[in-house]
Write an enzyme that holds these catalytic residues in place. Sequence first.
Site, PDB file in Angstrom:
ATOM      1  N   HIS A 191      -4.466   4.999  -1.023  1.00  0.00           N
ATOM      2  CA  HIS A 191      -4.282   5.717  -2.295  1.00  0.00           C
ATOM      3  C   HIS A 191      -3.011   6.567  -2.326  1.00  0.00           C
ATOM      4  CE1 HIS A 191      -8.208   4.776  -4.049  1.00  0.00           C
ATOM      5  NE2 HIS A 191      -8.616   4.740  -2.800  1.00  0.00           N
ATOM      6  N   LYS A 200      -3.435  -1.184  -5.418  1.00  0.00           N
ATOM      7  CA  LYS A 200      -3.435   0.089  -6.148  1.00  0.00           C
ATOM      8  C   LYS A 200      -2.030   0.342  -6.714  1.00  0.00           C
ATOM      9  CE  LYS A 200      -7.292   1.464  -3.228  1.00  0.00           C
ATOM     10  NZ  LYS A 200      -8.383   0.951  -4.034  1.00  0.00           N
ATOM     11  N   SER A 237     -10.751   8.536  -0.764  1.00  0.00           N
ATOM     12  CA  SER A 237     -10.939   7.883  -2.060  1.00  0.00           C
ATOM     13  C   SER A 237     -11.978   8.544  -2.947  1.00  0.00           C
ATOM     14  CB  SER A 237     -11.281   6.408  -1.868  1.00  0.00           C
ATOM     15  OG  SER A 237     -12.405   6.272  -1.041  1.00  0.00           O
TER      16      SER A 237
END
Length: 418
Positions: A231, A262, A203
């Site tokens: 992610h 996300k 990240s």
Amino acid sequence: MTEFDGKTLKDFEYKGEPLLERAKTIDNYIVYRHNICHLPYRIITCSGSRAEMEIQNPYSQKKENVISFVSNDYLGLSHHNKVIEAGIDAIRQFGCGAGASPLIGGHHYLHEALEKKIAHFLNNEYAISYTSGYAANCSTICALLGEDDVAILDMFTHASVMDGCHCTNRKIFLHNNIESLLRALRASMDFKNRLVVIDGVYSQDGDIAYIDKIYEVCKEYGAYLMIDDAHGIGVLGKTGRGVIEDFGLLNKVDIITGTFSKAFGNVGGYTIARKEVITLLRYYSRHNIFSAAATPQVAASTIKAIEIIDEEPDIRERLLKNIQYFRESLNTLHIDYGISQSAIFPLMIRDEYKVNEAAKILLENGVYVNPISYPAVPRKQSRIRLSLTAMHTKENIDQALNQIEFVYNKLNLRRKTS
Ligand SMILES: Cc1ncc(COP(=O)(O)O)c(C=O)c1O
């Protein structure tokens, strides 16, 4: 000079001081940071997570329009009409709250459907959902490992993974370093269970784990492998299944964790594993027992978001084009973005004060980014972090690039030589 110059939040972590004394010092420190306009945290957003956002300027308190690069809503699904409609329908039918934890009354049929949906999306059969990705990581490790076991973590795994290890032993290996992992594994053979934990996409640097090599090493040493691809899933991989997809390991990795906050534009997290492991988690992960289930609205909206990733591949393609364009533009400007291979771009300024100054000037000029420094990264690795989304237009990106170029010139920031 003040007593707070050069200090970070890390300096005020608990050291045994009286509670109120420590709280007062922290309060004074926050006022100091605010007064020098170096307090980019908890900025109030008025328009939700969008590429072009309205925020309340933390220093002037005035409402301002900015181009935002701080959101992980990579595909903009938090504002997709179908995702919103699915949520509204669910609220109308089922109300707002789930009423209880999943184990004792809060497990709605939409949660069950969501678990099946995310498992199938990732080419597996069994999943358990949580109210955050943080809870998924923390609760999974805690439920699976105990005092005779060891979690072996890449040094840059997310805080939720680190926090999940309070109930077991923990070893750390150097980032993406197979030799270091091997050393940790060899030193762990006396533990009953060994769980290697890595992120898919990291990240802070936006780089990708050496999944294939790590998988092989785990097999060789009889260790389980857990990958948190918060992610990557929904963004990367040939069909958006995350970085594990490109290594052909989706149904081979022992445990996959991720977040709905996300690419899926909602909130919540999940763990995917073989049936028996999911059963264990359903009855032993404390978050599933002692904390209320997500609202039915979140489950309905997230199910729709998962469907949209397959139904509207053009959204992901837009994001990939944005990533490519931004990367090429930074190369042209000789700006160092580290080892990023994803939608996360760290601008490697490597000086904590200059990072805060750069973030301040960018915000003054309508570009909202996150300054990242110690303790999130070592001081010499301080950087500005930007996350690209499919919602950014070329104009948004060009405007940001212009301002980045302006800041680099104004602060005389170091560029890449080649
Ligand atoms: C790698 C990684 N894992 C897990 C999480 C936690 O996800 P959530 O925001 O859903 O708690 C994050 C969020 O920042 C993350 O970056």
